[in-house]
Write an enzyme that holds these catalytic residues in place. Structure first.
Site, PDB file in Angstrom:
ATOM      1  N   HIS A   1      26.644  21.387  75.519  1.00 51.56           N
ATOM      2  CA  HIS A   1      25.592  21.658  74.528  1.00 51.56           C
ATOM      3  C   HIS A   1      25.704  23.092  74.003  1.00 51.56           C
ATOM      4  O   HIS A   1      25.632  23.328  72.788  1.00 51.56           O
ATOM      5  CB  HIS A   1      24.224  21.433  75.167  1.00 51.56           C
ATOM      6  CG  HIS A   1      23.067  21.891  74.325  1.00 51.56           C
ATOM      7  ND1 HIS A   1      22.462  21.080  73.390  1.00 51.56           N
ATOM      8  CD2 HIS A   1      22.417  23.086  74.272  1.00 51.56           C
ATOM      9  CE1 HIS A   1      21.483  21.743  72.799  1.00 51.56           C
ATOM     10  NE2 HIS A   1      21.433  22.965  73.313  1.00 51.56           N
ATOM     11  N   GLU A   2      25.886  24.053  74.910  1.00 55.27           N
ATOM     12  CA  GLU A   2      25.986  25.455  74.489  1.00 55.27           C
ATOM     13  C   GLU A   2      27.249  25.704  73.674  1.00 55.27           C
ATOM     14  O   GLU A   2      27.229  26.438  72.679  1.00 55.27           O
ATOM     15  CB  GLU A   2      25.948  26.370  75.712  1.00 55.27           C
ATOM     16  CG  GLU A   2      24.675  26.271  76.541  1.00 55.27           C
ATOM     17  CD  GLU A   2      23.416  26.530  75.728  1.00 55.27           C
ATOM     18  OE1 GLU A   2      23.494  27.268  74.708  1.00 55.27           O
ATOM     19  OE2 GLU A   2      22.358  25.997  76.091  1.00 55.27           O
TER      20      GLU A   2
ATOM     21  N   HIS B   1      26.730  24.600  70.144  1.00 56.95           N
ATOM     22  CA  HIS B   1      26.063  25.581  69.280  1.00 56.95           C
ATOM     23  C   HIS B   1      27.079  26.539  68.668  1.00 56.95           C
ATOM     24  O   HIS B   1      26.985  26.889  67.482  1.00 56.95           O
ATOM     25  CB  HIS B   1      25.042  26.391  70.090  1.00 56.95           C
ATOM     26  CG  HIS B   1      23.719  25.714  70.251  1.00 56.95           C
ATOM     27  ND1 HIS B   1      22.988  25.241  69.194  1.00 56.95           N
ATOM     28  CD2 HIS B   1      22.977  25.453  71.372  1.00 56.95           C
ATOM     29  CE1 HIS B   1      21.854  24.711  69.641  1.00 56.95           C
ATOM     30  NE2 HIS B   1      21.834  24.817  70.952  1.00 56.95           N
TER      31      HIS B   1
ATOM     32  N   GLU C   1      19.389  21.525  67.625  1.00 59.28           N
ATOM     33  CA  GLU C   1      19.453  21.163  69.040  1.00 59.28           C
ATOM     34  C   GLU C   1      20.006  19.749  69.211  1.00 59.28           C
ATOM     35  O   GLU C   1      20.845  19.502  70.091  1.00 59.28           O
ATOM     36  CB  GLU C   1      18.065  21.274  69.680  1.00 59.28           C
ATOM     37  CG  GLU C   1      17.532  22.694  69.766  1.00 59.28           C
ATOM     38  CD  GLU C   1      18.436  23.600  70.579  1.00 59.28           C
ATOM     39  OE1 GLU C   1      18.970  23.166  71.607  1.00 59.28           O
ATOM     40  OE2 GLU C   1      18.611  24.767  70.165  1.00 59.28           O
TER      41      GLU C   1
END
Length: 204
Positions: A57-58, A61, A111
């Site tokens: 997920h990070e 980004h 997100e």
């Protein structure tokens, strides 16, 4: 990091993972490839697939350049704010409308996008994307009653994230099935067994 190598990202950013000794269950990414992981997160998710969900997920980004998008969006909102304020000579209600109708929904969209990108990238690295809904459900339980209502939050609610991730699972699993993961894992196990056999022969 396995996810970075499997997705051909090793040379695209100056990757650096920093582990911070803090009980906080969190991680975050900075533009350019800096990722900070708190030991509280690592203790909570000892399973590699679960930890890969958060790290994916990070990384998502960073790859999606969400920080740059947020900056550009903020500039657009500022110009909108300035223009309307000049026309109607008011800012209070305008601030509320822009925040709840534009800024926060955009942040939540980023997100969800990072969740999907992360699940795809972890699949290419032969992690199991099916654990993602469980991870976000657990994170929601960690926050407990402190989780703010979604409409006033920069992040989707845990229930919404779980639902969206469940929709992404089939796509991510299909991508994982194309990576020949079972063969790779079998090969790694054979190499490990051979190293252990040679070590034992050396000593005994």
């Amino acid at each position: 990091m396995r996810i970075i190598r499997a997705n051909g990202l090793a040379d695209k950013y100056n990757w650096e993972v920093v582990v911070v000794h803090n009980p906080m269950i969190n991680a975050f990414a900075l533009p350019g490839g800096k990722i900070c992981v708190f030991t509280g997160l690592m203790e909570k998710f000892r399973d590699r697939d679960a930890l890969a969900t958060v790290l994916g997920h990070e990384i998502g980004h960073v790859v999606a350049r969400h920080s740059a998008e947020q900056l550009s969006w903020t500039q657009v909102l500022w110009l909108l704010h300035f223009g309307v304020a000049m026309m109607f000579n008011t800012t209070f209600l305008l601030d509320i409308v822009i925040n709840f109708a534009l800024r926060l929904p955009f942040s939540r969209k980023c997100e969800h996008e990072a969740d999907r990108i992360g699940m795809i990238m972890m699949s290419k690295a032969c992690f199991d994307p099916a654990v993602a809904p469980r991870v976000y459900k657990m994170l929601g339980l960690v926050h407990g009653g402190s989780e703010a209502p979604e409409y006033i939050s920069t992040h989707p609610s845990s229930a919404q994230r779980v639902e969206k991730c469940q929709e992404f699972v089939s796509e991510a699993r299909r991508i994982r099935s194309e990576q020949n993961c079972e063969f790779q894992q079998s090969l790694k196990q054979r190499i490990a067994n051979e190293r252990e056999r040679r070590t034992r022969r050396h000593f005994f």
